[in-house]
Scaffold this motif. Structure first.
Motif, short mmCIF file in Angstrom:
data_model
loop_
_atom_site.label_atom_id
_atom_site.label_comp_id
_atom_site.label_asym_id
_atom_site.label_seq_id
_atom_site.Cartn_x
_atom_site.Cartn_y
_atom_site.Cartn_z
N ALA A 48 -15.05 9.03 -4.94
CA ALA A 48 -13.53 9.09 -4.98
C ALA A 48 -13.09 10.20 -5.57
O ALA A 48 -13.96 11.13 -5.72
N LEU A 49 -11.49 10.53 -5.54
CA LEU A 49 -11.69 11.82 -5.69
C LEU A 49 -11.23 11.94 -7.33
O LEU A 49 -11.23 10.65 -7.79
N ARG A 50 -11.65 13.08 -8.00
CA ARG A 50 -11.71 13.21 -10.00
C ARG A 50 -10.01 12.36 -10.31
O ARG A 50 -9.38 12.15 -9.26
N ALA B 100 -7.05 13.88 -10.24
CA ALA B 100 -6.21 14.44 -9.01
C ALA B 100 -5.24 13.43 -8.49
O ALA B 100 -4.62 13.79 -8.21
N LEU B 101 -6.31 12.00 -8.74
CA LEU B 101 -5.65 10.80 -9.01
C LEU B 101 -4.17 11.19 -9.85
O LEU B 101 -3.00 10.79 -9.20
N ARG B 102 -3.90 11.44 -11.20
CA ARG B 102 -3.49 10.92 -11.56
C ARG B 102 -2.33 12.45 -11.45
O ARG B 102 -0.52 12.36 -11.59
N CYS C 136 -7.47 17.35 -0.73
CA CYS C 136 -7.95 16.01 0.23
C CYS C 136 -7.62 15.71 1.65
O CYS C 136 -6.12 16.01 1.67
N SER C 137 -8.27 15.05 2.66
CA SER C 137 -7.30 14.72 3.38
C SER C 137 -6.70 13.32 2.99
O SER C 137 -6.88 12.25 2.20
N LYS C 138 -5.35 13.18 4.19
CA LYS C 138 -4.87 12.07 3.91
C LYS C 138 -5.51 10.86 3.95
O LYS C 138 -5.26 9.93 2.85
N ARG C 139 -6.38 10.52 4.64
CA ARG C 139 -7.59 9.26 4.38
C ARG C 139 -7.83 8.84 3.20
O ARG C 139 -8.26 7.34 2.95
N ARG D 38 -7.33 6.36 0.71
CA ARG D 38 -8.94 4.89 0.10
C ARG D 38 -9.61 5.23 -1.78
O ARG D 38 -9.24 4.16 -1.64
N SER D 39 -8.61 6.38 -1.74
CA SER D 39 -8.94 6.66 -2.79
C SER D 39 -8.13 5.85 -4.41
O SER D 39 -8.39 5.80 -5.05
N PHE D 40 -6.65 6.16 -3.99
CA PHE D 40 -5.79 5.77 -4.94
C PHE D 40 -6.31 4.50 -4.56
O PHE D 40 -5.91 4.21 -5.54
N GLN D 41 -6.05 3.77 -3.38
CA GLN D 41 -6.07 1.89 -3.57
C GLN D 41 -7.13 2.09 -4.63
O GLN D 41 -6.71 1.00 -5.35
N GLN D 42 -8.37 2.49 -4.16
CA GLN D 42 -9.65 1.99 -5.49
C GLN D 42 -9.28 2.37 -6.77
O GLN D 42 -8.94 1.40 -7.52
N ALA D 43 -8.08 2.55 -7.23
CA ALA D 43 -7.98 3.40 -8.47
C ALA D 43 -7.08 2.29 -9.01
O ALA D 43 -6.65 1.56 -10.13
N TYR D 44 -5.68 2.48 -8.28
CA TYR D 44 -4.90 1.68 -8.04
C TYR D 44 -3.90 0.55 -7.72
O TYR D 44 -3.11 -0.32 -8.21
N GLY D 45 -4.97 -0.03 -6.95
CA GLY D 45 -5.08 -1.32 -6.38
C GLY D 45 -4.21 -1.66 -4.88
O GLY D 45 -4.21 -2.64 -4.90
N VAL D 46 -3.12 -0.31 -5.09
CA VAL D 46 -2.37 0.09 -3.70
C VAL D 46 -2.45 1.22 -2.95
O VAL D 46 -2.45 2.05 -4.04
N PRO D 47 -2.04 1.64 -1.75
CA PRO D 47 -2.36 2.43 -1.19
C PRO D 47 -0.25 3.19 -2.02
O PRO D 47 0.27 2.73 -2.35
N PRO D 48 -0.58 4.84 -1.87
CA PRO D 48 0.76 5.46 -2.57
C PRO D 48 1.88 5.34 -2.66
O PRO D 48 2.69 4.69 -2.92
N HIS D 49 2.07 4.77 -0.62
CA HIS D 49 3.31 4.28 -0.19
C HIS D 49 3.39 3.59 -0.68
O HIS D 49 5.21 2.56 -1.48
#
Length: 168
Positions: A62-64, A67-69, A94-97, A101-112
């Motif tokens: 998972a992203l640090r 980075a997610l913040r 990182c890559s878009k993919r 994946r990491s953003f959804q794990q952290a926040y429950g939804v993908p970035p868009h």
């Protein structure tokens, strides 16, 4: 995908990979023997996998959190901008993919979707304050009020105008 700015659909930005495919094509057209062709194909596939694919079943860590913040802060600060996934991935490093994946794990939804939820929360407060649907849509970066209404209906089961009438 386009090659270095040409805008031609279906071309690769990976010049080495493109050259390898072109060489294989030339070798096929010139009737090279099977060993040569097979070796060229294997080399080409190895290059493709090494450059553009993760090992099967290998999960990237998972992203640090930092980075997610940073991605989340960019989404918050540029709410009305047409942010590209490439821009977010560059911020995260990182890559878009991997970002999705990491953003959804952290926040429950993908970035868009996270961005849509931010926009809708802001739209609700703007509408409650008496702003028009058209003005709200334009200020939040929607192309028109029907786009805002589609998102509003999907999330809240009513149009933005319907919501505005209920809170005023």
């Amino acid at each position: 995908m386009t090659s270095s700015g040409t805008g031609r659909p279906g071309t690769s930005r990976d010049r080495g990979l493109f050259d390898g495919i072109a060489a294989l094509h030339r070798d096929l057209a010139h009737g090279e023997d099977e060993l040569h062709l097979e070796s060229s194909l294997i080399r080409l596939l190895n290059d493709l996998l090494a450059r553009h694919a993760a090992a099967p079943g290998a999960a990237s860590p998972a992203l640090r959190p930092r980075a997610l913040r940073q991605v989340r802060e960019m989404l918050h600060s540029q709410l009305n901008s047409n942010i590209k996934l490439d821009d977010l991935a560059a911020v995260a490093g990182c890559s878009k993919r991997h970002l999705i994946r990491s953003f959804q794990q952290a926040y429950g939804v993908p970035p868009h979707h996270y961005r849509t939820l931010l926009r809708l929360a802001r739209a609700k407060s703007m509408l409650a304050a008496g702003r028009s649907v058209a003005e709200t849509a334009a200020e939040l970066g929607y192309c028109d009020q029907s786009q805002l209404n589609r998102h509003f209906r999907r999330e809240f089961g009513m149009s933005a105008g319907g919501y505005a009438r209920t809170v005023r």
